[in-house]
Each structure stands twice: as structure tokens, then as C-alpha cells.
Design an enzyme around this catalytic site. Sequence first.
Site, PDB file in Angstrom:
ATOM      1  N   THR A 116      -3.403   5.435  -4.143  1.00 56.44           N
ATOM      2  CA  THR A 116      -4.712   4.965  -4.593  1.00 56.44           C
ATOM      3  C   THR A 116      -5.305   3.920  -3.653  1.00 56.44           C
ATOM      4  OG1 THR A 116      -5.778   3.644  -6.323  1.00 56.44           O
ATOM      5  CG2 THR A 116      -3.437   3.309  -6.059  1.00 56.44           C
ATOM      6  N   TYR A 140      -1.466  -1.835 -11.391  1.00 50.33           N
ATOM      7  CA  TYR A 140      -1.601  -0.413 -11.053  1.00 50.33           C
ATOM      8  C   TYR A 140      -1.433  -0.219  -9.542  1.00 50.33           C
ATOM      9  CZ  TYR A 140      -3.926   3.979  -9.941  1.00 50.33           C
ATOM     10  OH  TYR A 140      -4.221   5.208  -9.421  1.00 50.33           O
TER      11      TYR A 140
END
Length: 324
Positions: A116, A140
Site C-alpha cells: 500500500t 495499517y
Amino acid sequence: MRVLVTGGAGYIGSHVVKKLGEQGHIACTFDNLSTGNRWAVLYGDIIVDDLNNMEAIRRTVRAFRPDAVIHFAAAIVVPESVADPLKYYANNTANTLNLLRVLQEEKIGMFIFSSTAAVYGMPEQMPIDELAPLAPINPYGTSKMMTELILRDMAAVNSSFRYVALRYFNVAGADPKAQIGQAYAAATHLITRGLKTAKGFSARLQIFGTDYDTPDGTCIRDYIHVDDLADAHLLALKSLADGRKSDIFNCGYGHGFSVREVVTVIRDVTGIPFLVEETGRRAGDPAQLVADSTKLRKVLGWQPLYDDLSFIVKTAWEWEKKLS
Ligand code: UDP
């Protein structure tokens, strides 16, 4: 090729399984169905189990004997990761470790990892290239960065293990034929939220933060169509099959839109002037994330088809209207 797809019943995974099937590969999905759906898996078998169950992974790998693994299964909501970091380190980091242990035992040597843009944190240079320092600002991003580092170290000592990490920017849109799309009802992402608001599922769309250091004060993101992203996976698979080295690629178009600009496009596409409420910042959001995807284009030959925010929103809207 025989490709094991973890999270193949989820939003991005199901689009990749579809492409794998269309291109003659044999896919097998491994998914706990926590956010995915069995009906979204258009090709191959599905094993319903969890990556915290190493025995289930081992059984699946021994039975299916994949040539390669594409690993999507993960938790992906930035604010939730701030509130519940251990869920993210368990799901995203520890469970990946389980999978990698089995792949090492079973000598499976090709791996594609869903990483990501959140690994970059708040980058100083925009657009961001792959050499920018990794400095995530939320659990995250940290959970994904840790997996990237594990992959790097694993590949360094094991010449028969190679991987591609794809750093996704903001994935949106749906299959242009509207067979599949984002189907998780509690999805928190901006375009899905906007479309659900247009459908009347909530009274107004909240804009999280209008005081960022951007031209209109709202956050800027690089929105990439899910089918263009799926193509990047097929190209990554081919590059590993062709014997190329492990590598990391940004996946985005190279230009961004602010939250306000996205809202305008959603209103235009749907024709519904839904209400918007400006509220405070959401935890963990960097002001701006825009990809430099030169490397993906040059090294893997990626040629995106849908670099058009209206089209992206249109495909998502066509799909959203099919959901109840
Ligand atoms: N956002 C917003 N309202 C929403 C959902 C998201 O203003 O209902 C903003 C969010 O704060 C961020 C951008 O839209 O600045 C993209 O957020 P999203 O959750 O879609 O993706 P992320 O960038 O967190 O992966």
C-alpha cells in the site's frame, strides 16, 4: 499457471481471479469470507478458512500445489488500524508469516503481495517513487511495511523465492460489465461511501478535514481503477514466471483528486446532489498520496485503460445500483 489467491473473494482479489480465469490460469481462492463473498469468485475453487490456521494453509498448498501465490487477504481500514492495531499486526503481518512459512516448507517460489501507499506515510516528494523512505503513520501502513521487510529478508537468503510487492494507491471502480465490484456493505472508502449516500443509505457524506495543506484543504489521492490494478498483478505474475528478480512497484496513475473534486464527480455521475457535511480530520490520514508509476509502466509494460475518474465512478455506480 496454478495460482493460489488469498482474499480472492474480496474486492480486488475477485477482479484478479476473474482475469486469471479469463487468461487460462487455474485459480484457487483461500478466504475467510469476513468481508468477501463466495459468489464473487467467478473461477476456480474456494477454500473457506483463515490464515491464522497454519494447518489449513498447509493442507491447501499441498493439495493445490500452486506455482505462485497472490496474497490479498488483509484488513485495510486506516482509522480502524489506529483504534485496533493488534488486529492489523495479527491479520496483516502475523498471518502473512504463517503463509510464508508454509510456502517455504513447500518450496513455492513466486509470491505477489498487496502492499500500500500507506507505507510512505507523509512523503516529502510528490509524486512518490518507490525509493521514497518507508515511514508509515498508521498501524495499517506499518503492518504492510513489516511484511515487505520480511519478504525482502526471506528472498535475500533463498534464491528460489522471488516476490513482487505492489503498492496500491486508492483502488476504486468495478468490473465494467458489472459482474463484480465492491460488495462489503460496511466499506469505508470515499467513492463507495459517496455512492451509498447518493442511494439514500445515509443522510449525508462526511468530508474528513478541510484544513490540509492542499489547494482546497481536503486530502488528495490517486484513484486507480480496479481492473487496471488487476492487470498489474497479471503482469507481475508473468515477470516472475519469466524469471525476473523480486521487485516493488507503485500502482496509481500519477495524478490526484481532492475529496471535494471526487464529491463533484460522484454528484455529476449519479445526478444526485446529496448533502455533504464538513467535519474534522480522520485519524491517520496523510494530506496527499500520488504515485509515480513510471517503473510499473517501464519495467512491467503496464498500460492502464481507465485513467478517468468519471469512468471509474460510473463503473462503481453501475455496480452499486445492482446491490440492494
Ligand atoms: N474520506 C472522506 N469521507 C469519507 C471517506 C473518506 O472525507 O466518508 C476521505 C479520507 O479522509 C481520505 C480520502 O477520503 O482523505 C480517501 O479515503 P479512503 O478511506 O477512501 O482511502 P484511504 O486513502 O484511507 O486508503
